[in-house]
Structures are given as structure tokens and as C-alpha cells.
Design a protein around this motif. Structure first.
Motif, PDB file in Angstrom:
ATOM      1  N   LEU A  15     -95.235  15.378  13.618  1.00 26.47           N
ATOM      2  CA  LEU A  15     -95.174  16.749  12.802  1.00 26.47           C
ATOM      3  C   LEU A  15     -95.155  16.236  11.220  1.00 26.47           C
ATOM      4  CD1 LEU A  15     -93.183  19.151  12.252  1.00 26.47           C
ATOM      5  CD2 LEU A  15     -91.346  17.007  12.602  1.00 26.47           C
ATOM      6  N   LYS A  16     -95.073  14.578  11.653  1.00 29.62           N
ATOM      7  CA  LYS A  16     -95.665  13.979  10.176  1.00 29.62           C
ATOM      8  C   LYS A  16     -96.876  13.964   9.459  1.00 29.62           C
ATOM      9  CE  LYS A  16     -91.363  11.939   9.575  1.00 29.62           C
ATOM     10  NZ  LYS A  16     -90.446  12.337   9.419  1.00 29.62           N
ATOM     11  N   VAL A  17     -97.820  13.871  10.348  1.00 33.26           N
ATOM     12  CA  VAL A  17     -99.305  14.154  10.210  1.00 33.26           C
ATOM     13  C   VAL A  17     -99.342  15.972   9.736  1.00 33.26           C
ATOM     14  CG1 VAL A  17    -101.896  14.445  10.645  1.00 33.26           C
ATOM     15  CG2 VAL A  17    -100.994  12.807  11.545  1.00 33.26           C
ATOM     16  N   SER A  18     -98.683  16.573  10.310  1.00 30.30           N
ATOM     17  CA  SER A  18     -98.723  18.343   9.801  1.00 30.30           C
ATOM     18  C   SER A  18     -98.039  18.232   8.171  1.00 30.30           C
ATOM     19  CB  SER A  18     -97.989  18.970  10.815  1.00 30.30           C
ATOM     20  OG  SER A  18     -98.914  19.175  11.527  1.00 30.30           O
ATOM     21  N   ILE A  19     -96.764  17.826   7.732  1.00 27.97           N
ATOM     22  CA  ILE A  19     -95.895  17.824   6.979  1.00 27.97           C
ATOM     23  C   ILE A  19     -96.678  17.314   5.978  1.00 27.97           C
ATOM     24  CG2 ILE A  19     -94.054  16.571   5.577  1.00 27.97           C
ATOM     25  CD1 ILE A  19     -92.540  16.347   8.620  1.00 27.97           C
ATOM     26  N   ALA A  20     -97.907  15.657   6.065  1.00 30.68           N
ATOM     27  CA  ALA A  20     -98.452  15.809   4.915  1.00 30.68           C
ATOM     28  C   ALA A  20     -99.303  16.534   4.485  1.00 30.68           C
ATOM     29  CB  ALA A  20     -99.269  14.450   5.140  1.00 30.68           C
ATOM     30  N   PHE A  21    -100.062  17.311   5.652  1.00 31.96           N
ATOM     31  CA  PHE A  21    -101.211  18.319   5.870  1.00 31.96           C
ATOM     32  C   PHE A  21    -100.710  19.814   4.171  1.00 31.96           C
ATOM     33  CE2 PHE A  21    -102.824  22.062   6.379  1.00 31.96           C
ATOM     34  CZ  PHE A  21    -104.052  22.415   6.506  1.00 31.96           C
ATOM     35  N   TYR A  22     -99.364  20.188   4.764  1.00 33.96           N
ATOM     36  CA  TYR A  22     -99.122  21.464   4.263  1.00 33.96           C
ATOM     37  C   TYR A  22     -98.367  21.054   2.783  1.00 33.96           C
ATOM     38  CZ  TYR A  22    -100.093  23.923   8.069  1.00 33.96           C
ATOM     39  OH  TYR A  22    -100.057  24.566   8.957  1.00 33.96           O
TER      40      TYR A  22
END
Length: 151
Positions: A15-22
Motif C-alpha cells: 500500500l505505501k509503495v502504491s500511494i507514493a506511485f499514485y
């Protein structure tokens, strides 16, 4: 009754990686709790749900792991550079590699310009804009550059 699409959802592994990506794409974190986050696409109009889950391991199919974000025509023209600046690569789609995107989709009687890339989990993302509506013309898929050269 229906005014638009308010939300779509994607499975993610971190989730943390995806939040940063978006967030790199310009989406704003709207809500986060354990294993789920919502990212504003347009605040108060549309958001994207990100679910940390094992389901991210299911094979990709456009019907379950694909989101297309609406963009302006001018933004589509500079999207490749914009994505590359953020460390994101354009993905080959329909046989059109990065050098031939954005491409024009022949959705007769509509035509759309689009460019494709992936999120960290291989979910298919697309930037798309309508470039012609309600005009009957059969044509083959082509690069947006080829479309513009037609005049």
C-alpha cells in the motif's frame, strides 16, 4: 441519474509503495486505513481505491486490473515525457511500443488518443482523451502522430 464514474479499485501488494506511485501521478491521498487507501483523481468527483491483497497475483486482464484516466489532448501529446520524468515507462500496447504512442484507438464512430503504462503491481493504466465523436469512419489503429499528419 448517472453523472459519471466516482470510483474504481485496484489490487496492490504494498500500500505505501502504491500511494507514493499514485501521488507521483498527481493523485491526492483522501483516506487511508489498514490495507486500503483512496486517492482523489478529481477531489469530490472521483477517486481510486487501492487494496493491499493477495489478489494482486491474479493474472492481468483488462476487465479487472485496468484504469483509464481522462486527460486533455494537449496533455496526451506530452504524456510520454511527463511519465518518463516520473520514472515511469510507456508499455507496449496493441503492438505499439513507446515510440509509436500515444496511439489512436479506432472505436468507430469515436476516436480516442491513449498512452499506456503500468503501476508497480502490473495494473494497466491509461491516459486517454476523445479526439473525435460520432463520425463514421473505419480506420486502422495508428500513432497519434500519424493521425495528426492526416490533416
Amino acid at each position: 441519474m448517472i453523472k459519471g464514474l466516482y470510483e474504481a479499485h485496484l489490487p496492490v501488494s504494498d500500500l505505501k509503495v502504491s500511494i507514493a506511485f499514485y501521488q507521483k501521478l498527481g493523485l491526492e491521498l483522501a483516506h487511508e486505513q489498514e490495507k486500503i487507501a483512496f486517492m482523489w483523481i478529481v477531489k469530490g468527483e472521483s477517486w481510486l481505491g487501492l487494496w493491499e491483497t493477495e489478489q494482486v497475483k491474479i493474472p492481468y486482464h483488462a476487465s479487472i486490473r485496468h484504469v483509464a484516466f481522462q486527460a486533455e489532448k494537449g496533455d496526451i501529446l506530452r504524456a510520454k515525457h511527463w511519465l518518463n520524468e516520473r520514472g515511469m515507462e510507456v508499455r507496449t500496447m496493441f503492438g505499439f511500443d513507446e515510440t509509436r504512442q500515444p496511439l489512436v484507438l479506432p472505436n468507430n464512430p469515436q476516436a480516442h488518443a491513449a498512452i499506456y503504462f503500468d503501476d508497480p503491481d502490473g495494473n494497466s493504466l491509461e491516459l486517454i482523451t476523445p479526439i473525435r465523436l460520432d463520425v463514421e469512419e473505419d480506420f486502422n489503429m495508428m500513432s497519434f502522430e500519424e493521425w495528426e499528419a492526416r490533416g
